[in-house]
Design a protein around this motif. Structure first.
Motif, mmCIF file in Angstrom:
data_model
loop_
_atom_site.group_PDB
_atom_site.id
_atom_site.type_symbol
_atom_site.label_atom_id
_atom_site.label_comp_id
_atom_site.label_asym_id
_atom_site.label_seq_id
_atom_site.Cartn_x
_atom_site.Cartn_y
_atom_site.Cartn_z
ATOM 1 N N VAL A 265 50.893 39.611 40.443
ATOM 2 C CA VAL A 265 49.707 39.393 41.276
ATOM 3 C C VAL A 265 49.377 37.914 41.142
ATOM 4 C CG1 VAL A 265 47.282 39.995 41.673
ATOM 5 C CG2 VAL A 265 48.868 41.726 40.861
ATOM 6 N N GLY A 266 48.968 37.319 42.240
ATOM 7 C CA GLY A 266 48.695 35.888 42.181
ATOM 8 C C GLY A 266 47.340 35.557 42.755
ATOM 9 N N LEU B 70 43.281 36.671 45.923
ATOM 10 C CA LEU B 70 44.282 37.435 45.163
ATOM 11 C C LEU B 70 45.291 38.065 46.122
ATOM 12 C CD1 LEU B 70 42.007 39.239 42.546
ATOM 13 C CD2 LEU B 70 43.641 37.422 42.098
ATOM 14 N N VAL B 71 46.559 37.998 45.754
ATOM 15 C CA VAL B 71 47.638 38.567 46.587
ATOM 16 C C VAL B 71 48.689 39.183 45.657
ATOM 17 C CG1 VAL B 71 47.342 36.857 48.450
ATOM 18 C CG2 VAL B 71 48.981 36.411 46.633
ATOM 19 N N GLY C 36 44.884 25.915 43.448
ATOM 20 C CA GLY C 36 46.312 26.094 43.180
ATOM 21 C C GLY C 36 46.649 27.556 42.935
ATOM 22 N N ALA C 37 47.815 27.795 42.293
ATOM 23 C CA ALA C 37 48.286 29.176 42.112
ATOM 24 C C ALA C 37 48.129 29.646 40.672
ATOM 25 C CB ALA C 37 49.750 29.269 42.519
ATOM 26 N N THR C 38 47.723 30.893 40.525
ATOM 27 C CA THR C 38 47.745 31.567 39.221
ATOM 28 C C THR C 38 48.674 32.755 39.376
ATOM 29 O OG1 THR C 38 45.497 30.920 38.668
ATOM 30 C CG2 THR C 38 46.328 32.856 37.548
ATOM 31 N N ILE D 125 41.792 31.977 35.771
ATOM 32 C CA ILE D 125 41.196 33.084 36.527
ATOM 33 C C ILE D 125 39.997 33.607 35.742
ATOM 34 C CG2 ILE D 125 42.712 34.860 35.490
ATOM 35 C CD1 ILE D 125 42.881 36.076 38.364
ATOM 36 N N ASN D 126 38.970 34.106 36.445
ATOM 37 C CA ASN D 126 37.835 34.647 35.683
ATOM 38 C C ASN D 126 38.022 36.144 35.419
ATOM 39 O OD1 ASN D 126 36.793 36.177 37.864
ATOM 40 N ND2 ASN D 126 35.717 34.389 38.670
ATOM 41 N N ASN D 127 37.143 36.651 34.556
ATOM 42 C CA ASN D 127 37.239 38.027 34.096
ATOM 43 C C ASN D 127 37.256 39.049 35.224
ATOM 44 O OD1 ASN D 127 37.429 39.699 31.943
ATOM 45 N ND2 ASN D 127 35.695 38.735 30.884
ATOM 46 N N GLU D 128 36.324 38.856 36.170
ATOM 47 C CA GLU D 128 36.217 39.798 37.293
ATOM 48 C C GLU D 128 37.502 39.852 38.101
ATOM 49 O OE1 GLU D 128 32.869 39.002 40.013
ATOM 50 O OE2 GLU D 128 31.677 39.303 38.174
ATOM 51 N N GLN D 129 38.051 38.644 38.329
ATOM 52 C CA GLN D 129 39.278 38.587 39.135
ATOM 53 C C GLN D 129 40.463 39.203 38.386
ATOM 54 O OE1 GLN D 129 39.059 34.423 40.191
ATOM 55 N NE2 GLN D 129 39.041 34.998 42.354
ATOM 56 N N VAL D 130 40.461 39.108 37.063
ATOM 57 C CA VAL D 130 41.536 39.747 36.300
ATOM 58 C C VAL D 130 41.475 41.254 36.523
ATOM 59 C CG1 VAL D 130 42.372 40.295 33.976
ATOM 60 C CG2 VAL D 130 41.760 37.961 34.539
ATOM 61 N N GLN D 131 40.255 41.811 36.493
ATOM 62 C CA GLN D 131 40.104 43.262 36.717
ATOM 63 C C GLN D 131 40.607 43.636 38.107
ATOM 64 O OE1 GLN D 131 39.490 45.118 34.208
ATOM 65 N NE2 GLN D 131 39.063 43.295 32.987
#
Ligand code: UDP
Length: 241
Positions: free
Chosen positions: A155-156, A162-163, A178-180, A201-207
């Motif tokens: 996942v990026g 997010l994709v 940029g890209a994660t 990346i922040n916590n919410e986006q990790v979830q």
């Protein structure tokens, strides 16, 4: 002025995987084998074993050792890669072992070794995930007792979006933040066996990334299962007919 809508370079929706192909039994001389491709990334995995571990001092009397070898072949990308092991390939080999070990009943084979050779014959990002997907199918094909199949996807985050299943153009994303890149592997019942994160990346986006990986892995699992079933129906009575 209306906000410009986010566009992936190849026009995919954020949760859309690249076209996937999966096939089992692609290396006749191996004990188990499989091919897994997503877009232009192609991985082939071949399993040899379980067999007695040599040298003897490397044997584990409690369980078999899973030994994965990830290799990107020299002409898998436009810039030729120097053949032989590299820091990157050694790291990915280790990660592949850790991603797969939780589903393997290695305790059934004390003092043995199971070798998994993963070759990336064409690379357009997501090779470690493709390798894990191919290896998981190849281990099942080899008849190694397993608690389930492992499915893997990256996942990026491209700028803020997010994709799933990044291709190389997306991995090289430079706009905004940029890209994660977050490769994730999990069992079919959703237990995470591998998680990496390269970027910010922040916590919410990790979830949210984990949620997207779960949905993507469900689709991948169905394709892996179909490939295994297809092999079984074509070869009723086992691998050698
Ligand atoms: N790559 C490359 N040369 C290398 C290593 C990687 O061209 O020596 C490319 C290849 O397309 C690979 C991508 O960079 O798939 C991303 O590599 P990364 O290390 O992020 O691992 P991957 O996404 O393939 O698991």
């Amino acid at each position: 002025m209306a906000k410009k809508e986010f566009q992936r370079p190849d026009g995919r929706k954020p949760d859309e995987l690249r076209p996937i192909k999966a096939k089992v039994g692609v290396v006749p001389n191996a004990d188990g084998s499989a091919m897994f491709s997503t877009g232009d990334t192609i991985a082939i995995a071949a399993v040899y074993g379980p067999k007695k571990m040599h040298p003897q001092h490397q044997q584990n009397p409690e369980k078999a050792i899973l030994r994965c070898n990830y290799n990107m072949i020299s002409f898998s990308v436009a810039d030729r890669i120097r053949p032989g092991p590299s820091r990157r390939s050694m790291e990915i080999s280790k990660i592949t072992e850790w991603a797969l070990e939780p589903v393997l009943m290695l305790e059934n084979y004390p003092n043995m070794v199971i070798d998994v050779h993963i070759n990336i014959i064409q690379a357009d990002a997501g090779t470690r995930c493709a390798g894990i997907n191919a290896a998981s199918m190849a281990l099942a094909h080899a008849g190694i007792p397993m608690r389930g199949i492992v499915s893997s996807v990256s996942v990026g985050k491209l700028d803020k979006q997010l994709v799933v299943d990044l291709n190389k153009a997306e991995e090289d994303w430079e706009e905004g933040e940029g890209a994660t890149d977050i490769p994730i592997s999990m069992t079919s019942d959703g237990k995470i066996t591998h998680f990496q994160l390269d970027g910010k990346i922040n916590n919410e986006q990790v979830q949210e990334a984990i949620r997207m990986a779960r949905e993507a892995c469900k689709k991948i699992y169905e394709i892996q299962k179909e490939a295994l079933k297809e092999f079984l129906t074509e070869n009723e009575g086992g691998k050698n007919g």
